[in-house]
Design an enzyme around this catalytic site. Structure first.
Site, short mmCIF file in Angstrom:
data_model
loop_
_atom_site.label_atom_id
_atom_site.label_comp_id
_atom_site.label_asym_id
_atom_site.label_seq_id
_atom_site.Cartn_x
_atom_site.Cartn_y
_atom_site.Cartn_z
N HIS A 8 -4.50 -4.09 -5.98
CA HIS A 8 -3.29 -3.58 -6.61
C HIS A 8 -3.11 -2.11 -6.23
CE1 HIS A 8 -3.47 -6.92 -9.84
NE2 HIS A 8 -2.60 -7.24 -8.90
N THR A 36 0.31 -4.09 2.59
CA THR A 36 0.00 -2.66 2.58
C THR A 36 -1.51 -2.42 2.57
OG1 THR A 36 2.03 -2.27 1.35
CG2 THR A 36 0.43 -0.48 1.38
N THR A 37 -2.23 -3.21 1.81
CA THR A 37 -3.69 -3.07 1.76
C THR A 37 -4.28 -3.25 3.15
OG1 THR A 37 -3.73 -3.88 -0.52
CG2 THR A 37 -5.81 -3.94 0.70
N SER A 54 2.99 -8.72 1.62
CA SER A 54 2.47 -8.04 0.44
C SER A 54 2.32 -9.07 -0.68
CB SER A 54 3.40 -6.90 0.01
OG SER A 54 4.60 -7.42 -0.49
N ASP A 60 -0.40 -13.21 -1.72
CA ASP A 60 -1.41 -13.87 -2.54
C ASP A 60 -1.36 -15.39 -2.31
OD1 ASP A 60 -2.06 -11.39 -3.64
OD2 ASP A 60 -0.79 -11.69 -5.40
N ASP A 80 -5.95 -4.15 -11.02
CA ASP A 80 -5.69 -3.08 -11.97
C ASP A 80 -5.41 -3.73 -13.33
OD1 ASP A 80 -4.87 -0.98 -13.51
OD2 ASP A 80 -3.24 -0.36 -12.18
N ARG A 96 -7.40 -18.91 -10.09
CA ARG A 96 -7.62 -20.32 -10.44
C ARG A 96 -8.10 -21.10 -9.23
NH1 ARG A 96 -4.64 -24.75 -9.77
NH2 ARG A 96 -5.06 -26.52 -11.12
#
Length: 134
Positions: A8, A36-37, A54, A60, A80, A96
């Site tokens: 995050h 971005t990470t 992103s 994700d 975060d 999950r």
């Protein structure tokens, strides 16, 4: 092994610090990251990273698809917990999936360090067994 690196916004600096500290171990594996990470890891380390969208734009879920296809071996996701995330349902779904498919997951630096040290010592080699890598 394939390792996803996610953070995050307020945890991105921590993940960069972590990636720099464990660069020799991470360099031996396939690395994947959300937008971005992933770019920050590429810019601030010598690591090669496959970047997805992103997190809020589906990154994700792209990593989740790899988990469901048995193509991801570990997730390092610096969350975060003090800031509301607009894509929290995606984050929950990713966690999950890790539980459903038995994927090692670290959500903070302490657990991530234990996972990477275990990876280096061969404690996660069970992920290499069976037909999945054959």
């Amino acid at each position: 092994m394939n390792i996803a690196l996610i953070a995050h916004d307020r945890k991105k600096d921590d993940l960069i610090q972590f990636a720099l500290a464990y660069e020799p171990i991470l360099a031996e594996h396939g690395l994947y990251a959300t937008g971005t990470t992933g770019q920050r890891i590429i810019d601030e380390t010598n690591l090669s990273v496959t970047r997805f969208r992103s997190g809020p734009l589906g990154g994700d879920q792209q990593i989740g698809a790899m988990i469901a296809q048995d193509e991801m071996d570990m997730i390092i996701f610096f969350r975060d917990p003090l800031t509301a995330q607009p894509h929290e349902p995606d984050v929950t779904a990713l966690i999950r999936l890790c539980d459903v498919y038995g994927i090692p997951l670290a959500t903070n630096m302490g657990t991530a360090e234990v996972l990477l040290k275990g990876l280096k010592e061969g404690f996660i080699d069970w992920r290499l067994l069976g037909e999945r890598r054959g």
